[in-house]
Write a protein that holds these residues in place. Structure first.
Motif, PDB file in Angstrom:
ATOM      1  N   ASN A 287       0.830  -1.208   0.000  1.00 42.03           N
ATOM      2  CA  ASN A 287       0.000   0.000   0.000  1.00 42.03           C
ATOM      3  C   ASN A 287       0.858   1.250   0.000  1.00 42.03           C
ATOM      4  O   ASN A 287       0.583   2.211  -0.739  1.00 42.03           O
ATOM      5  N   ALA A 288       1.905   1.268   0.814  1.00 42.12           N
ATOM      6  CA  ALA A 288       2.788   2.433   0.872  1.00 42.12           C
ATOM      7  C   ALA A 288       3.530   2.625  -0.451  1.00 42.12           C
ATOM      8  O   ALA A 288       3.662   3.751  -0.951  1.00 42.12           O
ATOM      9  N   ALA A 289       4.015   1.515  -1.030  1.00 39.22           N
ATOM     10  CA  ALA A 289       4.742   1.611  -2.303  1.00 39.22           C
ATOM     11  C   ALA A 289       3.829   2.090  -3.420  1.00 39.22           C
ATOM     12  O   ALA A 289       4.257   2.840  -4.310  1.00 39.22           O
ATOM     13  N   ALA A 290       2.576   1.671  -3.407  1.00 39.65           N
ATOM     14  CA  ALA A 290       1.624   2.087  -4.435  1.00 39.65           C
ATOM     15  C   ALA A 290       1.422   3.596  -4.429  1.00 39.65           C
ATOM     16  O   ALA A 290       1.147   4.204  -5.469  1.00 39.65           O
ATOM     17  N   GLU A 291       1.561   4.199  -3.253  1.00 37.61           N
ATOM     18  CA  GLU A 291       1.411   5.656  -3.119  1.00 37.61           C
ATOM     19  C   GLU A 291       2.739   6.393  -3.235  1.00 37.61           C
ATOM     20  O   GLU A 291       2.789   7.614  -3.052  1.00 37.61           O
ATOM     21  N   ASN A 292       3.816   5.647  -3.498  1.00 36.19           N
ATOM     22  CA  ASN A 292       5.160   6.237  -3.518  1.00 36.19           C
ATOM     23  C   ASN A 292       5.466   6.979  -2.224  1.00 36.19           C
ATOM     24  O   ASN A 292       6.143   8.019  -2.226  1.00 36.19           O
ATOM     25  N   ASP A 293       4.954   6.459  -1.118  1.00 41.07           N
ATOM     26  CA  ASP A 293       5.066   7.117   0.179  1.00 41.07           C
ATOM     27  C   ASP A 293       6.149   6.427   1.004  1.00 41.07           C
ATOM     28  O   ASP A 293       5.890   5.447   1.702  1.00 41.07           O
ATOM     29  N   VAL A 294       7.364   6.961   0.922  1.00 47.28           N
ATOM     30  CA  VAL A 294       8.494   6.359   1.622  1.00 47.28           C
ATOM     31  C   VAL A 294       8.317   6.455   3.131  1.00 47.28           C
ATOM     32  O   VAL A 294       8.656   5.522   3.872  1.00 47.28           O
ATOM     33  N   ALA A 295       7.761   7.576   3.610  1.00 42.71           N
ATOM     34  CA  ALA A 295       7.556   7.739   5.052  1.00 42.71           C
ATOM     35  C   ALA A 295       6.584   6.681   5.576  1.00 42.71           C
ATOM     36  O   ALA A 295       6.800   6.094   6.647  1.00 42.71           O
ATOM     37  N   ALA A 296       5.508   6.432   4.825  1.00 44.12           N
ATOM     38  CA  ALA A 296       4.538   5.419   5.243  1.00 44.12           C
ATOM     39  C   ALA A 296       5.148   4.033   5.201  1.00 44.12           C
ATOM     40  O   ALA A 296       4.840   3.184   6.042  1.00 44.12           O
ATOM     41  N   LEU A 297       6.031   3.804   4.255  1.00 42.42           N
ATOM     42  CA  LEU A 297       6.705   2.507   4.161  1.00 42.42           C
ATOM     43  C   LEU A 297       7.557   2.270   5.409  1.00 42.42           C
ATOM     44  O   LEU A 297       7.493   1.208   6.029  1.00 42.42           O
ATOM     45  N   ARG A 298       8.345   3.287   5.781  1.00 42.28           N
ATOM     46  CA  ARG A 298       9.180   3.155   6.977  1.00 42.28           C
ATOM     47  C   ARG A 298       8.333   3.048   8.240  1.00 42.28           C
ATOM     48  O   ARG A 298       8.721   2.386   9.205  1.00 42.28           O
ATOM     49  N   ALA A 299       7.169   3.701   8.241  1.00 39.91           N
ATOM     50  CA  ALA A 299       6.310   3.725   9.429  1.00 39.91           C
ATOM     51  C   ALA A 299       5.701   2.363   9.740  1.00 39.91           C
ATOM     52  O   ALA A 299       5.177   2.150  10.841  1.00 39.91           O
TER      53      ALA A 299
END
Length: 225
Positions: A186-198
């Motif tokens: 889900n985080a990768a789909a949004e290109n959201d690195v912060a969410a990925l780390r979170a």
């Protein structure tokens, strides 16, 4: 691109062997495939898009790969190897060896270190992460089956990290891997690195809770932490 590769090779004679030249071209095409798919998705990505991004000729592409799918599958393997390489760099022997024995010998601390490094590896190689986690489903059954086998390997690595030896514990590891995959996808789909780390801190805490509850079966005594 993830590797420091020139967009085009110099004209004329050069010192590269044929094998080295093909390796560079293959790596450049794989990187281009990952980058373009991160923007357009697998279905909308064409061979022409990959050629434009890589600077490699169509003739060379078909000397290296049979098709777009062949290029994708090679890029998938390249992504898996690259992510593992990044992971090993982050939790290399020197770093683990520098830890105090009570930390190095603690399965939960080993898991925390490795899982945090895994998320950092995904964040550092986001185009390959998207290929690895998302676009694989658009590439067909062979690609999905390869991803499934790789998930099994990751489950085994997790079980080894935690010292799990029985089937009940392995099933717990399998559910953790599946849950992690869903959350980082889900985080990768949004290109959201912060969410990925979170994803890291709450999942690490959850694994500790499961450990204390005995959900890993015949594991060693719980950590005192």
């Amino acid at each position: 691109m993830s590797e420091s590769l020139p967009r085009r090779l110099p004209r004329g004679r050069h010192a590269l062997s044929r094998d080295e030249l093909e390796r560079i071209q293959r790596a450049r095409l794989c990187a281009a495939m990952a980058e373009v798919m991160a923007e357009k998705g697998y279905v909308a990505t064409s061979v022409a898009d990959v050629l434009a991004r890589s600077g490699v000729s169509r003739q060379t592409f078909y000397q290296v790969f049979d098709s777009k799918l062949d290029c994708f599958m090679t890029a998938f393997e390249f992504a898996a190897d690259l992510l593992m390489q990044r992971l090993l760099e982050m939790v290399g022997t020197d770093e683990i060896g520098a830890l105090a024995p009570e930390v190095a010998n603690d399965p939960l601390r080993r898991f925390e270190l490795t899982f945090t490094a895994y998320l950092e590896a995904l964040a550092a190689e986001l185009p390959y992460t998207r290929l690895f986690l998302i676009e694989v489903y658009a590439a067909g059954s062979a690609a999905v089956q390869r991803r499934s086998r790789l998930q099994g390997t990751i489950t085994t690595v997790l079980a080894d990290l935690l010292g799990v030896t029985d089937e009940a514990g392995r099933f717990t590891c399998q559910t953790i891997v599946a849950a992690t995959s869903a959350m980082v996808t889900n985080a990768a789909a949004e290109n959201d690195v912060a969410a990925l780390r979170a994803v890291g801190p709450p999942l690490i805490d959850h694994v500790r809770t499961l450990w204390k509850a005995g959900a890993f079966g015949g594991q060693a005594a719980p950590s005192s932490r």
